[in-house]
Structures are given as structure tokens and as C-alpha cells.
Design an enzyme around this catalytic site. Structure first.
Site, PDB file in Angstrom:
ATOM      1  N   GLY A 202       0.804  -1.223   0.000  1.00 43.86           N
ATOM      2  CA  GLY A 202       0.000   0.000   0.000  1.00 43.86           C
ATOM      3  C   GLY A 202       0.834   1.269   0.000  1.00 43.86           C
ATOM      4  N   GLU A 203       2.004   1.194   0.599  1.00 49.63           N
ATOM      5  CA  GLU A 203       2.817   2.402   0.711  1.00 49.63           C
ATOM      6  C   GLU A 203       4.023   2.408  -0.213  1.00 49.63           C
ATOM      7  OE1 GLU A 203       2.261   3.829   5.127  1.00 49.63           O
ATOM      8  OE2 GLU A 203       1.726   1.729   4.919  1.00 49.63           O
TER       9      GLU A 203
END
Lengths: 328, 182, 726
Positions: free
Chosen positions: C676-677
Site C-alpha cells: 500500500g505504501e
């Protein structure tokens, strides 16, 4: 948002009478509803103009156009006579806002939209335009969008319209009607410089209603261009913009119309540059010296100084492009 | 001066509705708060994000800046009116197929905007990236789709998939295809 | 796609790839509901006869409330309650200063919540809130910070438990070897800006006044983890966590802002307590999203590094300065990635913090790594240019054999493969010398930057598996914030259960389910997945292949035994093609490619969406995002989506993400890492490096707006710099 009464007249006379009795005109709503909700504007009574017969575009005998103030931005942009005779008007319209907003916003409303200065829109900060005498937060604040021409110590706001930039270049007239009757205003006289009354955007009298914008014919506007510079590729207000129409014959500028957006409290007609160009060679050097003459009066602040070279570059680019287009 | 309520008639996703409203109520708030129609979303309430896009009388608009009173009599289509979960509109199906969504909150507005945008392009509406604004035929390149959809922000970053989804159906007659209310 | 064998022995063999429910595209199960607008977000949950709340916020940065005159507000028809510090419920357990609202007349920052109006309609609540007149005794606030700020202190720990300061070797001596590259970098304050603003409906049920423990609070909220919110809010509200029911099935984006409870939740709960039995609804305005729900703090950084002629790094000194709120401290782990990224023997990394009378910052997508890697990966490009080494080669030459910070072996590290594969697929070989490629008015260039994100799995999770109606349900307090949890958790469960994925549903997004950590730190899929695998295996052990209706187990997922012996990170490489207008200074990103090695990919479709989503947000930060905190007032003055620009459709050109095959057993049973990051880290540096390759202009301050280009071109501007809000 304070409560208001709502009226939906079907004739201009009715609308003007309602406005004279403490009414505020509502057209597409894209600016007014925004401002009512922010609490930076109040109304006792909204006079909805959307049922008035002001949504026609008609051709004048001389080839000019009469654009009803209720014509939506998207309809104006797509009109066959606008996009062929005045392409920079269409270009300006489609460079503004978004498809959805253009389906709502009207011609009259576009003329009268108010600045996007962040302090004007924030009722918790001082702003002379919103609250006369409270001070200007923008002069020494977030100033990237501030005016470089015609600003005062009381206000450095810019006019946010795209459409108004080519309209300023076209010697347009605005037809208005108010309690004391109908009158015509040269486009250049509609919007004010801030001076010590930045609360007044225009020279309209209270209760006056824009009926139409009349665009006179300009043959060489078929060769015109609007270029907008902004911080997103789309859906953003202009840092600066340029509207130009150019008539070049044998390498010489026969005539030119030039206006700038994002630089002043009003759409800025670059008359100094125009004058410097007529009869001169249509070369980038001439374009550059002409716009530099126009920008001689520029007084940028710390955060908007880049607008000076940006306007210069953009004007030179637009005029050079139009020159090459006419040679082709 | 205090406002009196106004009577507003709206056809919402094919169903005629009538409601008495404070004139301050927008089409968006009328749908969500008064009529319980949640298939239209509020993202900014100021015309800055596109999440509230609905199709009114065939045109996409931002319902957050539209006073309901001013839209009396309008025919409003939301994403729920374009299709149902069992019978998606081709645009909705393309969004699902291309994973053109993540959190899904901007999605109903994107879908409505895309459907109406294709109609605009078909009608010859010029755009900021049109090479010649006098040309009434639109070559719907990816750049054209991106420009015409720029009023719909997506913070999850599904843009590239949304463009693919729209291109999948660009040749079809999306507005009148698919299920849901006519 | 390159196939890479995992380097380490696997604790448990992965399932066969072909028939497995994981590793294959699965359409988002919530897509039909989302494309029709029928997935219910927080504000849309049906409740009976709701009341509506609008907050009153401070308009000074520091001081005290002298008087609140709410007579006009109370007189407005439809107003049910005006809540201020004079009449608010008392907070006895003060675990979080930012949540301790309406307890005194003190004002800690502009925009702080100091009251609320509750009314029959949202319009009346808002109108009444505007009628409340507050007068203050104002005090001068401290705002603004700079590199080498004399007020700065070095925190012992920063976010994610990282050390404030860390050194190895002798940085000063190392900096004397080779060519010295030295520069300052800055990032502005950024806002998460999910398209769904925060929204909550609270209902306070007092079942019996005689039995306080019968009190129940229901909150329809939008958050990254219902259990975490309940646990953090309970003591503040004088409740046990079991007395709070939090429901958040669909979350309209978050990026960190919905990962921690913010004061509006306390406010709405307080109002609900005063109006027992009536649902109290609050939908945050977009403007309020720039006040009390966190932000990525601004960052100023200084890097000094030395580089040998062959591209080997000698030493790095990387220090950061950041503002932190006096009300509640938060400091990003900005320089932490520099500690492990490259093979550098002599290193100094220090975080400095400067206290401000401003709203608290918080974690925003890849906190720390995002900011620090922008500076580091730009500095590496400067180093490569300084010694004439290809920027891809320079990174490869500084590849460390083990984690230089901890000395531990890597669990898996395939940065070099990402750089090589990405370079191949992107066409890196076409890169021209600086300023050599022109397309009309546009200068065109290519840039590269590395990406990394650590394993942030700290707490064991629980999950349940239930068999009902001939189907399996996997249950845990997970949250789908657009990541695809609704879709991938059944995939993981199906594989572990040995059934088809269409036989498995998920039950997530509300309390009353087995404990799971919030969706944050890119741990969801692999950390929750661990618990899901454990529960599925326990289910089969307990109930066999032919369970009965209602059979149910819960189990705890734990980090693989021995995993702490490894340094665990995901890696990637961004490649960008940018163009710079020589007329207007506008920058466009034509195309980007991200190559990522992020463990086993459970659902390539949703994984790719997350990665390109991260890249898109990185592009947005590179070109657009900048909040202006006006130090005269103490608040962000461009706080809406017209003033705070995030990328629109037209800004995003061709973007692609590829994943390299990788299986990391030390992240958990699924072999997956977090994604996600990862996609946002390094993306702005790749774009900035492409701008340099295009134009020769080195931009070290985000975002890359036209005025920055004009400043760099040395045009006659009034000042060389532009005020950047802290």
C-alpha cells in the site's frame, strides 16, 4: 448559510423588480451557492434567472454575435459560430472549470464571478473585498496567485474568469438592465481595479442584470488563441492566461488583440502591447519588446514575481504561433 | 427574511418524487438527506471534486452547487439509475472489469460523468486538448478522455484504469444500454 | 517477468501456484455495489430520525476563550444543543491530548474544536454554529521552523518506534573521501484528502440508568480499524471497549487520516451522550479536513554525502527538521530509510523537531520513507551526475549484502532486480545526456529512484472461520479502505481451506469480530492473512473436511518463528519520463513504470491498483500538493480541493506497475509483503530526476510548480525563494 426566500420569475421585468426589492440574482449557482455556503455572502431572497428567455445566441447582421447571459458555458463553447469565428472564446471556455461546471455556469455569471483569493474565501481572515476596512491578508500572505498589474495596497486579488480574457480582447459590449432601464457597457468598463474599494468588482449598479454580451465582428479572430498556464493540467484556475488574435500581412502586424488573465483585478486588455505591435514586423523579438512594454507597470510581490517572465514567455509563444499559423 | 419551503418535483432514477424543501437545500442534499438516495456522494460540497456528479436531463452536473428549487421538474440519474448490482450498465461493468476503483467513493460520480462525457464527445463538444476546436468530430484519444474526465478527482489513483474502462465502452451506446431505470 | 527464487528456507511450503485461489486475478467483490453507488459508507447508514451536528472551531492559534455567547444560536428554531467546555461531559482518562476536547477554555491551535451545535437539520446546525460568538484572550503563538532551528530538539524515538538519532562509523571522516555532494531539500505540509471526508453517526443507548455498564455507544464511522478506534475512544468516553460498537464496512479512502481517532469523534459521542437515544450525524466539511484530522508534517532536510569516482558511496549525513504540535507530538521517521538503504559504512542520521502551536500532524501514506527517500534518492541522482555514473548503476554498486543498520540478513531484497527489470521494460537505455532531448517547446528526460518500505507487523492478529449455509465466512476486524481486503481475505482463506474462492465470504469492518490491527503500515494482507491462515488450518483440524452448520473457530496469527533474525523490507524502482515547458515552466509526466518486489502477490489485479495508486499519489505530490500554513494565523489557508491541488485525470499519463516474483516466508504464512505504501516512496524523486535530465534544473523542493522552474532559471524574480509553509 442564512435562510433566504426563493423566487423564480419568468420575465426580465419581474426579475428586475424582485431584485430591486432586496433580491440577489442566481444563475448557474456555481459561484453564488459556493459563497453562500462558505458564509462569505448572504442573501435574503434569491431571484433565479434560469427560467428567463436569455439562453439564445443570435447572429447580428454584421457577423457579430449576441450571447444571452443565460447561455451555459458548454453551449457557448460548442456553438458553431463561436468555435469557427472566435476560436479563442471556445478555447477559453473549455480551459475553464470542468465539463460538469461548464454545463451549469452561465455567460452572465462568468462575467460576475468573484476572485479565488484564498483569504477572500476564508471568513476567519481579514479581507478588504469581503469586509471593507479589515485589511488585506494576501499582500504579505500566500501570494502566488496575486495580481501584478493594477493592484492596490488594499487588494491584490485577480479576476478568475477564462472567458472574460478573450471577451476583453474583442471590444465586447455588455447589455444590462436595471431599475432605471437598459444600458450598454463597454467590456473594458465593466470590471474595476480595486483602488480603495476592492469590495466592488464591477461598475454595475445595484439590481442591474446582465442581459447579453455583444461580440462585434472581427475577421481575423478566426486566427486566435487562448493559452492558460496552471498548476494542474486541467481543472485549476489560471496562474496566468493569454488571449490573442493576430492579423499578419506580409510579415507585418496589421492588427492585433491581446488580453491577459490572472494578472489583475480585472481581465487585462494589453493596449500598450497592441499599440507597440501594429505596423511592426511579426517577429518574436517584436512580440517580446511589446509585452515587456506592457509589463513595465508590473509590480509583483515576493511570491508572484514569476508571473512577469511567465506572461512574457506565454505571449511571445502565442503570438509566434499565430504568426506561423498565418504563414501556413 | 426567513425562507419558506418550496415544493420541488424531481424524477430520480426513473421514480417521480415530490418534496417540500428549505430553498437552501441542494439537489445533492435533497437526494441524500431528504430522499435517502445515497448513490450520489458528497466529497467537497463546493464543486471541486466531482463526487456528486449526476446526469440531469442528459447532462452531467454537480449536484452540490445546484439548488433543488432551481431544478424543479428535472430528471435526475444517479449511478444507481444507470444499472443495478445484478445488471450493470456497460460503463459500470467496464469499471469493475478494469478495477477502475479502489475505495469506491468517487466511483458513482466517475461513472455518471463518463456516460455523459461520451454523449458530449459524440455530439462534437470540443475540449481543451482538441487540436482544432472548430472540428465537430471528436477523436476520443486517451488525452481527450483524461481532459474530459478531469472534473472527477480520484484520490486512490485509479485514473489509468478509469481511462481504460471508458475506452472499452467508448464505441458503444452506453447511455441507453444496460439495466436499471430507463 | 523475472523469476527470483526466495533466498531463505521457507518455514512452510507455499501452496501449489496453479490451482491456488491466490496469485490470480479476482474481481473486487464490492465492485458492483461501488459502481452503482450502493455500498453504504458511514454517513449513508440508515438511522431513525437523526439530529445533525456542526462544530465550532477556534479562530486563534493560542490563548483562552474569554466568552462564548450562544444566545442567538440557542434561539434558532430546530437547535437541540449547544455544546461547549461549559457544559460538555468530563473526560477523566486523558490518554490523548488531542482527544481531550471541551475540558477547559484553553485554545491550542487554530481550528481546534471548541464546541458544537446539534439541530434538526444540517443547515440549521451550521447556521447556528455561525451565530455563536466567541471572544478570546489571545497569546502569541510559535509557528515556523528552519534547518538548524535553534529551538530544535532530537526526539529519542520518532514514529514507528524508530530512533531519533543513529550513527555508524565516522561520517565526518567519510565525507572527506571522494566528491562531496551537499544540498537542502524540502517537502510542504500535505493532506491525505480522501474523497470521502470523515463522517460519523453516534447513538448513545442508556439501557438502564441504574446499571451504567449497560450503556452502549454505536458509531457508524469511516476508519482503518474498528477495534482500534473503539479501544482508543473508550477510556476518553468513560466506557469499556466492549461498550462501543464501531461499524465501518466501506471507507472512502484514508491514506492514514482515518487510522487514528480524531477529536470530532469525541465531540459527536459527547453530543450523543447529551441526546441519549437520538442518532447524531456529522459529515465533516472539506475545509475542516484541513484542520483536525492530521497531515503529513512539512519537512526540511540536509544531506551531505561523498561519492567515489566509481559511484561507491563514502559516507552520508542525512538530517531532517520537522514541526511538531505542542498539543500532541508526532515526528515522521524521515531519515530512517537512509540507515538501511545502501552499503554505507560511515553514516549520521538525525531527526530534529521544532514545537509549534499548530494542529497535530500524523502518519500519511509511507510516513518518513516518503519524505526521506525524496531527499536521498534526489541526492543519489546528484551524486551520479557529479561522478558521471549511470544512476541505475550507482544504486546497484551500493547494494548491501546485509542490512547495514542491524547487520541482519535480508529476508528478501530484490532492489537490484527491480532496477534492472524496470530499466529494461521502461527503455532506460534511451536516456540522453542532460538537456539533449527536445520536443518543440518541451525538454524531455528520464529519471529513476528506488523505493522501499519496511515490515511494520508488530502485533498478533486474530481471525475466525465460520461455516454457515454451505459457505465459509472469514471474520476479523479488518478494514477495506480501497485496498481490496473484502476480496483478498477470502482468497487467502480459500487457499488455506482448500476450497474454491467463491465458497468464501468475508465479514470485516465492525467490532464484535476477532481483534485485528488497523489497515495501516502496509501490513493488512500479510498480517491479517497470517491469522486467516491460522484460523483456516485450525478449522480443518477441528472440524475436518465436512463441517456442520455453524462450526466455528478463532485462531491467532503470529509472526513466523525466527523472523526477527531477518531484516524485512519491500523494494522497488520507479522510472519516470517528464517534460518541462521552456515557455511556461509547467511539468508533465508522460509515463512512469514502477517495478516492485513485494513478496507473493495474492491478487495481481488489486495489487496493481494499489501500486499505481501509490505512484499516482507520488506524482501528485511531485507536481501539485502543497498546503500553505499561514504563520500569521496558524492555519492552512488553501484548505480545500481548489486550493490544495491533487492530481486530476489530465495529470496522469501512462502509468504501469510490474511485480517481480518473490515469496518472503519471514513476513508471514502468505509469503506476501505490504504494497500500500511502497508505490509512493521515491516516486517524486524519479520525477525530479527526470526533470533534471530534461532541463538541467535540479529541483529540491516539492512540489515542482512553474514558479520553481522560473526561480531556477534565474528569471528576474523578486526573491530567489518562495515562502513554504511549515
Amino acid at each position: 448559510m442564512k435562510p433566504f426566500a426563493y423566487e423564480r420569475p419568468t420575465t426580465v421585468e419581474e426579475a428586475v423588480a424582485l431584485a430591486a426589492d432586496g433580491g440577489t440574482y442566481l444563475a448557474g449557482g456555481t459561484n453564488l451557492v459556493d459563497h453562500l455556503r462558505l458564509g462569505i455572502r448572504e442573501a435574503d431572497r434569491l431571484v433565479d434567472l434560469t427560467r428567463l428567455p436569455l439562453d439564445e445566441i443570435t447572429e447580428r447582421a454584421d457577423g457579430g454575435l449576441v450571447i444571452g447571459s443565460g447561455v451555459r458555458n458548454s453551449d457557448l463553447a460548442a456553438h458553431p459560430l463561436v468555435r469557427t469565428r472566435f476560436p479563442f472564446v471556445t478555447q477559453a471556455l473549455v480551459a475553464g472549470a470542468s465539463g460538469q461546471l461548464r454545463n451549469m455556469a452561465t455567460t452572465g455569471g462568468n462575467l460576475l464571478q468573484r476572485t479565488r483569493c484564498v483569504y477572500f474565501q476564508d471568513p476567519t481572515t481579514p479581507c478588504n473585498k469581503r469586509e471593507p476596512g479589515s485589511g488585506c491578508s494576501a499582500v504579505e500572505g500566500f501570494g502566488r496567485y496575486n495580481a501584478i498589474l493594477g493592484a492596490s495596497e488594499d487588494c491584490v486579488a485577480t479576476h478568475p474568469s477564462d472567458l472574460c480574457v478573450p471577451l476583453a480582447a474583442l471590444d465586447t459590449e455588455v447589455v444590462v438592465v436595471g431599475p432605471s432601464g437598459e444600458r450598454r457597457i463597454a467590456f473594458g468598463d465593466l470590471h474595476r481595479l480595486p483602488g480603495d474599494r476592492p469590495d466592488l468588482d464591477t461598475t454595475l449598479d445595484p439590481g442591474e442584470l446582465v442581459l447579453a454580451v455583444e461580440v462585434p465582428p472581427l475577421d481575423f479572430a478566426v486566427r486566435s488563441r487562448y493559452r492558460k498556464v496552471r498548476e494542474r493540467a486541467s481543472y485549476a484556475f489560471a496562474l496566468v492566461s493569454v488571449a490573442a488574435a493576430l492579423d499578419v500581412h506580409d510579415g507585418t502586424v496589421r492588427d492585433v488583440r491581446l488580453a491577459l488573465g490572472g494578472v489583475s483585478h480585472r481581465p487585462h486588455r494589453a493596449r500598450i502591447a497592441e499599440e507597440a505591435l501594429r505596423g511592426r514586423p511579426a517577429t518574436p523579438d517584436q512580440f517580446r519588446s511589446a509585452i515587456e512594454a506592457e509589463l513595465g507597470a508590473a509590480s509583483p510581490g515576493e511570491h508572484n514575481a514569476f508571473k512577469v517572465p511567465l506572461v512574457r514567455n506565454t505571449v511571445v509563444d502565442v503570438l509566434t504561433g499565430l504568426t506561423e499559423g498565418s504563414a501556413a | 427574511m426567513a425562507g419558506h419551503e418550496v415544493s420541488v418535483r424531481l424524477t430520480v432514477d426513473g421514480t417521480a418524487r415530490q418534496v417540500d424543501l428549505d430553498p437552501r437545500v441542494t439537489v445533492l442534499d435533497a437526494l441524500r438527506d431528504e430522499l435517502g438516495v445515497m448513490s450520489v456522494k458528497k466529497g467537497c460540497d463546493h464543486g471541486q471534486c466531482g463526487a456528486c456528479t449526476v446526469i440531469v436531463d442528459g447532462r452531467r452536473i454537480l449536484s452540490c452547487l445546484a439548488l433543488a428549487a432551481s431544478y424543479d421538474g428535472a430528471d435526475v440519474t444517479t449511478a444507481a439509475g444507470l444499472g443495478t448490482t445484478d445488471h450493470l450498465n456497460p460503463m459500470q461493468q467496464a469499471f469493475a472489469d478494469r478495477d477502475a476503483l479502489q475505495c469506491g467513493y468517487c466511483t458513482p460520480g466517475q461513472v455518471c460523468s463518463a456516460v455523459a462525457m461520451l454523449e458530449e464527445a459524440r455530439a462534437g463538444m470540443p475540449s481543451h486538448v482538441s487540436p482544432d476546436v472548430s472540428d465537430t468530430t471528436v477523436d476520443l484519444t486517451d488525452a481527450e478522455v483524461r481532459e474530459r474526465m478531469s472534473g472527477n478527482l480520484c484520490r486512490c489513483g485509479a485514473y489509468v484504469n478509469i481511462v481504460r474502462a471508458i475506452q472499452d465502452v467508448a464505441g458503444q451506446d452506453v447511455a441507453r444500454a444496460g439495466g436499471g431505470a430507463a | 517477468m523475472t523469476t527470483l527464487e526466495p533466498r531463505m528456507l521457507e518455514p512452510e511450503a507455499p501452496a501449489a501456484a496453479d490451482a491456488a485461489p491466490t496469485g490470480h486475478d479476482r474481481m473486487r467483490v464490492d465492485a458492483p455495489a461501488k459502481v452503482t453507488g450502493t455500498a453504504p459508507y458511514a454517513y449513508e447508514q440508515p438511522v431513525e430520525e437523526p439530529l445533525h451536528l456542526f462544530p465550532i472551531v477556534a479562530t486563534i492559534a493560542l490563548g483562552r476563550i474569554a466568552e462564548i455567547d450562544d444566545a442567538d444560536a440557542r434561539a434558532l428554531p430546530g437547535v437541540r444543543l449547544v455544546l461547549t467546555h461549559a457544559n460538555a461531559p468530563r473526560i477523566r482518562v486523558r490518554t490523548d491530548a488531542a482527544l481531550t476536547i471541551l475540558q477547559s477554555s484553553e485554545v491550542h491551535h487554530r481550528g481546534e474544536i471548541i464546541g458544537a451545535v446539534v439541530a434538526d437539520s444540517p443547515r440549521v446546525a451550521r447556521e447556528a454554529a455561525a451565530l455563536v460568538r466567541v471572544t478570546y484572550d489571545e497569546q502569541p503563538a510559535e509557528l515556523g521552523f528552519s534547518i538548524d532551528d535553534p529551538r530544535a530538539t532530537v526526539p529519542r524515538r520518532v514514529n514507528a518506534f524508530k530512533h531519533g538519532s543513529y550513527e555508524r562509523g565516522d561520517a565526518d571522516a567519510g565525507l572527506t573521501r571522494g566528491t562531496l555532494v551537499e544540498a537542502d531539500y524540502s517537502l510542504p505540509m500535505e493532506f491525505h484528502s480522501p474523497i470521502e471526508p470523515h463522517a460519523v453517526t453516534a447513538i448513545w443507548h442508556d439501557v438502564s440508568a441504574l446499571r451504567p455498564r449497560s450503556t452502549r455507544l454505536t458509531m457508524y464511522d469511516t476508519n482503518q480499524g474498528t477495534g482500534g478506534h473503539g479501544a482508543l475512544l473508550a477510556p476518553v468516553l468513560g466506557l469499556l471497549p466492549t461498550q462501543i460498537e464501531v461499524i465501518s464496512p466501506y471507507v472512502g479512502g484514508s491514506f492514514g487520516t482515518k487510522g487514528w481517532p480524531w477529536p470530532h469523534l469525541v465531540l459527536v459521542a459527547m453530543a450523543a451522550k447529551r441526546l441519549t437515544g437520538r442518532p447524531v450525524k456529522y459529515a465533516m466539511t472539506r475545509q475542516q479536513m484541513f484542520r483536525t484530522v492530521g497531515h503529513r508534517p512539512a519537512s526540511k532536510q540536509r544531506i551531505r554525502l561523498s561519492v567515489e569516482a566509481d559511484g561507491r558511496l563514502g559516507a552520508i549525513d542525512h538530517q531532517s527538521w520537522a514541526p511538531t504540535s505542542r498539543l500532541r507530538s508526532y515526528v515522521d521517521q524521515t531519515v530512517s530509510a537512509t540507515r538501511m538503504m545502501y552499503d554505507v559504512a560511515d553514516l549520521r542520521t538525525i531527526h530534529h523537531a521544532v514545537v509549534q502551536d499548530a494542529a497535530p500532524g500524523s502518519f500519511m501514506r509511507a510516513p518518513g520513507e516518503f519524505s526521506g527517500m525524496f531527499a536521498l534518492e534526489t541526492a543519489l541522482d546528484e551524486a551520479a551526475h557529479a561522478v558521471g555514473v549511470d544512476p541505475v548503476d550507482l544504486r546497484v554498486r551500493n547494494e548491501p549484502a546485509q542490512d547495514p543498520e542491524t547487520g541482519k540478513p535480508w529476508s528478501t531484497r530484490n532492489l537490484v532486480a527491480c532496477l534492472r527489470e524496470g530499466a529494461d521494460q521502461f527503455g532506460w537505455a534511451e536516456r540522453q545526456p542532460v538537456g539533449a532531448r527536445r520536443d518543440g517547446e518541451w525538454l524531455v528526460g528520464l529519471g529513476v529512484a528506488s523505493a522501499t518500505y519496511p515490515n511494520m507487523y508488530f502485533v498478533p492478529n486474530r481471525a475466525g472461520v465460520r461455516f454457515t449455509g454451505g459457505r465459509y465466512v472469514v471474520e476479523l476486524q479488518a478494514s477495506d479502505i480501497g485496498t481490496g481486503a473484502w476480496t483478498v481475505l477470502p482468497q487467502i482463506a480459500a487457499e488455506a481451506l482448500g476450497v474454491g474462492v467463491d465458497l468464501v465470504d468475508a465479514d470485516i469492518g465492525h467490532t464484535g469480530l476477532p481483534w485485528a490491527i488497523p489497515a495501516g503500515g502496509s501490513v493488512g494482507t500479510f498480517a491479517w492473512g497470517d491469522a486467516v491462515v491460522a484460523a483456516a488450518r485450525k478449522f480443518r483440524r477441528t472440524h475436518g473436511e465436512h463441517p456442520d452448520e455453524g462450526d466455528h473457530v478463532t485462531a491467532t496469527g503470529r509472526m513466523p518463528r525466527g523472523s526477527r533474525g531477518y531484516s524485512r523490507h519491500a523494494f522497488g524502482a520507479h522510472f519516470a519520463q517528464a517534460r518541462v515547458s521552456t515557455v511556461t515552466g509547467e511539468v508533465r509526466v508522460d509515463r512512469m513504470l514502477g517495478a516492485f518486489a513485494a513478496g507473493r502477490i495474492i491478487n495481481p489485479r488489486t495489487a496493481r491498483s494499489q501500486l499505481i495508486g501509490g505512484m499516482t499519489m507520488g506524482l501528485s505530490a511531485a507536481l501539485h500538493e502543497e498546503a500553505h500554513l499561514d504563520e500569521r494565523f496558524g492555519h492552512v489557508v488553501n484548505g480545500d480541493l481548489a486550493g490544495y491541488h491533487v492530481a486530476a485525470h489530465a495529470d496522469v499519463g501512462d502509468l504501469e506497475a510490474i511485480t517481480l516474483e518473490e515469496h518472503d516466508p519471514w513476513f508471514g504464512a502468505t509469503g506476501a509483503k505490504g504494497i500500500g505504501e511502497l508505490g509512493i516512496v521515491g516516486a517524486p524523486a524519479a520525477i525530479g530526476n527526470a526533470i533534471f535530465n530534461a532541463s538541467g534544473v535540479r529541483l529540491r523542493d516539492l512540489p515542482f510548480t512553474p514558479d520553481r522552474l522560473f526561480d531556477a532559471w534565474g528569471q528576474p524574480t523578486a526573491s530567489g525563494t518562495r515562502a513554504t509553509s511549515p
